[in-house]
Enzyme design. Structure first.
Site, PDB file in Angstrom:
ATOM      1  N   ASP A 123     -26.036  52.642   6.213  1.00  0.00           N
ATOM      2  CA  ASP A 123     -24.800  51.925   5.926  1.00  0.00           C
ATOM      3  C   ASP A 123     -23.673  52.515   6.762  1.00  0.00           C
ATOM      4  O   ASP A 123     -23.749  53.657   7.219  1.00  0.00           O
ATOM      5  CB  ASP A 123     -24.462  51.993   4.439  1.00  0.00           C
ATOM      6  CG  ASP A 123     -24.122  53.403   3.978  1.00  0.00           C
ATOM      7  OD1 ASP A 123     -24.926  54.317   4.249  1.00  0.00           O
ATOM      8  OD2 ASP A 123     -23.062  53.605   3.355  1.00  0.00           O
ATOM      9  N   GLU A 180     -24.371  55.806   1.666  1.00  0.00           N
ATOM     10  CA  GLU A 180     -23.685  57.091   1.800  1.00  0.00           C
ATOM     11  C   GLU A 180     -22.184  56.908   1.953  1.00  0.00           C
ATOM     12  O   GLU A 180     -21.397  57.656   1.363  1.00  0.00           O
ATOM     13  CB  GLU A 180     -24.254  57.865   2.994  1.00  0.00           C
ATOM     14  CG  GLU A 180     -23.830  59.336   3.046  1.00  0.00           C
ATOM     15  CD  GLU A 180     -22.508  59.572   3.747  1.00  0.00           C
ATOM     16  OE1 GLU A 180     -21.918  60.652   3.563  1.00  0.00           O
ATOM     17  OE2 GLU A 180     -22.027  58.665   4.473  1.00  0.00           O
TER      18      GLU A 180
END
Length: 464
Positions: A103, A169
């Site tokens: 991400d 994250e």
């Protein structure tokens, strides 16, 4: 000895020859806007996970490759898709866990980008694009190193390898603890390589040995039941903006250092780092002075910092002659290594309540905590990664602290207390992670892939 040299050269050749394919795959991943914020298209995270799972399967190394989610602790909500791949160790060899995340941060104001954020662009030896450095380069460093190991050593190497590519994250790793608990057996390892940090510069590799923690929360300040005319009541009634400005100002000393009692500092030496270097790397213009006291790196690595990163207020375009009844801000604090994030947050809450002006009412919400990390540098794996970085970059690595936070590492320490954790990365001080024009230095990437491939080969030659 000749056999060891031949093995090393085979790994080196395989890693070097695989760089063009790795960069092409990285470019394809950068094109996917995999942002975990709920206001963005969440299907892109699924696309990103599928693309990475396909790359991992194509290595031919892993016995199992899955896309998985886990529940966010304390909720019924599922986290974002992660990739979990495993290969069991044989003949007494160790198992290494390779971590990165797929991400990325939102692009922010696209007008500030010189090229579109999700269109990978190479110029002046750097690859530009959101996630090009943080952390899809980390993903591809792992994939490329595993490819090189298999090409050099064949299918029958004995090293155990687990690969965990997280999908949230940048959004707080909300399901990370749940994922570890659900998949503890698959993830259990002797060495953990976290490819989500940086280097001293584009030529000098680093091992991250300390990380600050983080404490983030939303603070709402209320002084009125409703908005009132600023001409009718201004001068007698405190508006929320006035109270908020006065309250926030109490968080810092005159030099910009943190003024909150109970937030601690770590006493540790730091390398030489000049103000000129700070200005160049941070974009600090002439005339604007650095804040804080002590050595520059001690301020970044070993001391707390408090930043207001968001505010809900009337925009300039919508300004009216009214006293605002309430104001909300997002406060992001970096916590010195060695202090718990909870303790630091409690110190800030106590401070803010004690300094609320005019009897303003305070509300705290959306608390997000992550503890810092200090590496035990006495383990054999730290020596191994230093040797691999030296061989890959051709320069002796340095030990660094990082002012940012990787909160999930404390979860890894808790779940796998016997594992040696190595925090490395492919970023350099000009990568501009989280900012417009994020980029990856291509030579740094090449050296990082080679270093990790050499590390894996070294681990494959060890018997526990």
């Amino acid at each position: 000895m000749s056999s060891d040299l031949s093995r090393t050269e085979s790994v080196r050749d395989a890693a070097t020859s695989g760089i063009p394919a790795a960069l092409a795959d990285l470019g394809a991943l950068v094109r996917i806007p995999s942002i975990a914020w709920p206001s963005f298209d969440q299907t892109q995270l699924g696309r990103s996970a599928e693309a990475i799972a396909a790359l991992v399967r194509d290595t031919g190394v892993f016995e199992s490759v899955e896309i998985k989610t886990a529940a966010i602790p304390g909720t019924d909500e599922q986290g974002q898709p992660a990739i979990l791949a495993t290969r069991a160790a044989r003949n007494g060899r160790p198992t290494v866990l390779l971590y990165a995340h797929h991400d990325v941060q939102p692009p922010g104001d696209e007008a500030l980008w010189e090229t579109p954020p999700f269109e990978p662009t190479v110029r002046d030896g750097r690859l530009y694009g959101r996630g090009a450095a943080d952390d899809k380069a980390g993903v591809m460093a792992h994939v490329a190193a595993v490819r090189a190991l298999r090409e050099a050593l064949g299918d029958d190497f004995d090293l155990g390898v687990a690969l965990f590519i997280e999908g949230e994250e940048e959004y707080g790793s909300r399901s990370f603890a749940g994922f570890l608990a659900d998949n503890a057996d698959a993830l259990r390892s002797d060495v953990i390589v976290v490819a989500d940090s940086g280097n001293w510069d584009s030529r000098t590799p680093a091992v991250t040995v300390s990380l600050r923690g983080n404490a983030r929360f939303t603070l709402t300040v209320r002084t009125l039941d409703h908005a009132s005319h600023s001409g009718m009541f201004g001068g007698a009634v405190p508006d929320a903006m006035l109270a908020t400005i006065r309250l926030l100002d109490s968080l810092w000393n005159e030099d910009g250092s943190v003024a909150v009692a109970g937030m601690t500092e770590r006493d540790a030496a730091t390398p030489e780092y000049t103000e000129a270097t700070l200005r160049e790397e941070a974009g600090l213009p002439d005339g604007v002075q650095p804040i804080g006291g002590g050595s520059i790196l001690s301020r970044i690595w070993n001391k707390p910092a408090i930043t207001v990163i968001g505010i809900d207020a009337t925009t300039v375009a919508a300004a009216s002659n009214a006293l605002a009844p309430s104001m909300s801000v997002v406060v992001s604090a970096r916590v010195a290594p060695g202090q718990s994030a909870r303790e630091a947050y409690e110190a800030m809450e106590t401070h803010l309540r004690a300094h609320a002006p005019f009897g303003a009412q305070l509300e705290f919400s959306d608390l997000d905590l992550g503890d810092g990390f200090l590496v035990d540098t006495s383990g054999w794996a730290v020596s191994a990664v230093r040797d691999a970085l030296h061989a890959g970059y051709g320069v002796e690595p340095v030990d660094i602290g990082v002012g940012g936070s990787i909160p999930f590492i404390s979860d890894l320490v808790r779940e796998f207390p016997g594992a040696q954790i190595l925090v490395t990365g492919v970023e350099d001080p000009h990568s501009r992670a989280h900012s417009p024009n994020e980029s990856l230095h291509l030579d740094t990437f090449r050296a990082a892939v080679l270093s990790e491939a050499l590390l894996l080969a070294d681990l494959d030659a060890r018997t526990l």
